[in-house]
Motif scaffolding. Structure first.
Motif, short mmCIF file in Angstrom:
data_model
loop_
_atom_site.label_atom_id
_atom_site.label_comp_id
_atom_site.label_asym_id
_atom_site.label_seq_id
_atom_site.Cartn_x
_atom_site.Cartn_y
_atom_site.Cartn_z
N SER A 1 50.94 37.92 37.97
CA SER A 1 50.16 37.86 36.73
C SER A 1 51.09 38.04 35.53
O SER A 1 52.23 38.49 35.68
N GLY A 2 50.57 37.71 34.36
CA GLY A 2 51.30 37.95 33.13
C GLY A 2 51.48 39.44 32.92
O GLY A 2 52.53 39.89 32.44
N ALA B 1 46.15 43.56 27.90
CA ALA B 1 47.22 43.39 28.90
C ALA B 1 48.62 43.51 28.28
O ALA B 1 49.57 43.86 28.98
N ASP C 1 55.48 38.51 24.30
CA ASP C 1 54.29 38.20 25.09
C ASP C 1 53.82 36.82 24.65
O ASP C 1 53.11 36.68 23.65
N GLU D 1 49.87 33.38 25.75
CA GLU D 1 48.96 32.40 25.18
C GLU D 1 49.69 31.22 24.53
O GLU D 1 49.04 30.29 24.06
N PHE E 1 49.48 32.54 33.63
CA PHE E 1 48.75 31.38 34.17
C PHE E 1 47.37 31.81 34.65
O PHE E 1 46.85 31.33 35.65
N LYS F 1 44.01 30.27 30.55
CA LYS F 1 45.17 29.93 29.72
C LYS F 1 45.39 28.42 29.67
O LYS F 1 44.72 27.67 30.38
N GLY G 1 48.52 34.22 37.62
CA GLY G 1 49.97 34.25 37.79
C GLY G 1 50.66 34.49 36.47
O GLY G 1 50.03 34.49 35.41
C1 LIG Z 1 46.23 36.65 29.25
C2 LIG Z 1 47.11 37.54 28.51
C3 LIG Z 1 47.94 38.46 29.16
C4 LIG Z 1 47.83 38.79 30.61
O1 LIG Z 1 48.06 37.80 31.49
P1 LIG Z 1 47.43 37.92 32.96
O2 LIG Z 1 48.09 36.78 33.65
O3 LIG Z 1 45.96 37.75 32.81
O4 LIG Z 1 47.80 39.23 33.52
C5 LIG Z 1 48.82 39.22 28.39
N1 LIG Z 1 48.86 39.09 27.08
C6 LIG Z 1 48.08 38.23 26.41
C7 LIG Z 1 48.20 38.15 24.93
C8 LIG Z 1 47.16 37.46 27.09
O5 LIG Z 1 46.34 36.63 26.42
#
Ligand SMILES: *Cc1c(COP(=O)(O)O)cnc(C)c1O
Length: 487
Positions: A165-166, A194, A269, A272, A294, A298, A305
């Motif tokens: 995950s991100g 997140a 980060d 997006e 991912f 997104k 992912g």
């Molecule tokens: C979606 C998102 C994340 C987290 O990503 P995941 O893959 O859902 O864990 C982190 N930061 C931002 C700004 C996001 O929009």
């Protein structure tokens, strides 16, 4: 509506012909006053024949049924509830005088427009099938390696590593930077939680930085104040997490200048903003480390992912090591530090490879959608769209606007609720982290005397931005918003 109407004198034969012709599987029986008495399906008519009637007999032999009719000012949800209660799939709609004006059908009415639905291309299945054929389901495998290489090439960075995950990628970024209990980490306030949760995983202390009005991203002015304050207290942050919101890069030059001056590493980060550019260079490649997501909503997705990128291959190697239980290079299972299970599976990397091939197409589509919204509301001064400074090329992941409080008394929350009653999903702009109960003790540095992120949260809304939306659906969104804003 003539194609739907029958009366007590109509023969079963003619009623069937009308139903056949209008293609909706339904007719509306009008009473003597010409108002809807009930709906009639071909099933109803067939039952009449089975009961011994002939095709020439009139439909007046149909059993009476309570007439259930709707009005044109009903919301979709109200109409669907009425259909459920009456166990019908079609609802005659009448005007003030009770005359038929329309027929709602369940299938059309229940089509929900989502905020950002996944949109697969042609090649995802092929890569996933390859994984099945070679039984390379897990762990890692050729799709993971190829996905990392393809991402690195696309972004022009040295190294990339794929994770579950991100959020995991952000956590690993903090881990490889050695962030630990008691350390301080700066982070954009206007973001999804997140971005900041991994700071808490490390028991570190977040400090939140406001947005600036031109890009809605981290304010260099607020950052400068926060850094100089931290320096005075001898508590400089161990990292700055800069978020690139809704597909748009932050103003990286002044941010990096400050970060370099204070010698603090930047983690971008870019969850997006995959495919977006800052002064022609890929968003997410400016910090020491960059993170992509991912997740299902997104701009491209592996269902779930993330990816960590850097021009420092050692940092990426370290992140991979930590993401696979920190297993030492020994034949037996040897461990010296805490590890995690954060790697991406070979199956999902296959989906990612297919999605990466359509990234530029998806960006074009998202930008086109933004233009369509922009055009549809060009005569609505009460709506302001998320700006795109001349140094920015946004992927327009979501089309986002604010409603100007000075010129409009439209309440954004009420508007979003009204749209949800029409099966259209709108979302507020992220609630800033400094307003979250989770972070109530964290310090916050606003852009100026007023907080930009607070205002964006209060007045902003994200419109449906999926790339599989049809022109009719786009019209449905814009027309419904206009109608609800007028009322
Ligand atoms: C979606 C998102 C994340 C987290 O990503 P995941 O893959 O859902 O864990 C982190 N930061 C931002 C700004 C996001 O929009």
């Amino acid at each position: 509506m003539k194609n739907f109407c029958i009366n007590n004198g109509t023969s079963i034969h003619d009623a069937l012909a009308i139903i056949e012709k209008n293609g909706k599987g339904i007719a509306v029986l009008l009473n003597d006053e010409g108002k809807p008495a009930r709906t009639v399906t071909d099933g109803d008519l067939r039952r009449l024949i089975l009961a011994g009637n002939t095709l020439e007999d009139p439909v007046s032999k149909l059993p009476e049924r309570s007439s259930c009719v709707g009005t044109s000012d009903m919301t979709r949800v109200e109409a669907l509830v009425m259909m459920d209660e009456n166990e019908v799939n079609h609802l005659p709609i009448v005007d003030h005088d009770g005359f038929l004006t329309d027929i709602f059908d369940r299938r059309t009415l229940s089509k929900r427009i989502h905020l950002s639905a996944p949109h697969m291309g042609e090649f995802e299945k092929q890569y996933v099938e390859e994984a099945f054929e070679t039984n390379w389901i897990a762990p890692v495998g050729p799709n993971v390696d190829a996905f990392e290489e393809e991402m690195a090439a696309e972004l022009r960075v040295d190294s990339a590593a794929a994770f579950s995950s991100g959020t995991a990628a952000i956590h690993l970024a903090l881990l490889v930077l050695g962030i630990k209990e008691g350390d301080c980490v700066f982070c954009s306030s206007l973001t999804f939680v997140a971005s900041a949760n991994p700071i808490l995983y490390q028991n570190a202390e977040p400090v939140f930085i406001d947005s600036e009005p031109d890009s809605w991203n981290m304010s260099p002015v607020a950052l400068e104040r926060a850094l100089s304050e931290a320096k005075k207290q001898n508590r400089l942050p161990k990292a700055i997490i800069v978020v690139n919101l809704y597909g748009q890069s932050a103003d990286m030059d002044p941010i990096l200048e400050l970060a370099n001056a204070y010698d603090v590493p930047v983690v971008e980060d870019a969850a997006e903003s995959l495919g977006a550019k800052y002064k022609g260079k890929s968003s997410g490649t400016f910090g020491l480390l960059g993170v992509y997501s991912f997740n299902g909503n997104k701009i491209i997705t592996t269902s779930g992912g993330g990816m960590l990128v850097s021009d420092d291959p050692d940092l990426i190697a370290k992140a991979k090591f930590l993401s696979t239980q920190a297993r030492e290079q020994e034949v037996h299972y040897e461990h010296k530090e805490v590890g995690y299970n954060y790697r991406m599976s070979n199956i999902l990397a296959g989906v990612g490879r297919g999605q990466l091939r359509v990234l530029s197409e998806r960006i074009k589509q998202r930008r086109r959608l933004f233009e369509a919204y922009h055009e549809a509301f060009k005569d609505w001064p009460e709506i302001t769209w998320m700006p795109e400074p001349d140094w920015s090329f946004s992927n327009r992941w979501l089309s986002v606007c604010t409603i100007n409080k000075d010129t409009s008394d439209v309440d954004v929350r009420k508007l979003m609720h009204a749209l949800s009653q029409e099966m259209i999903e709108l979302r507020p702009v992220w609630k800033p982290m400094h307003l979250q109960p989770l972070f109530r003790d964290a310090a916050y540095f606003p852009h100026s005397n007023t907080s930009i992120s607070d205002a964006l949260y209060e007045t902003g809304m994200c419109l449906p931005s999926g790339t599989s939306m049809t022109d009719d659906e786009i019209d449905r969104v814009t027309e419904t918003i206009k109608q609800k804003m007028r009322s």
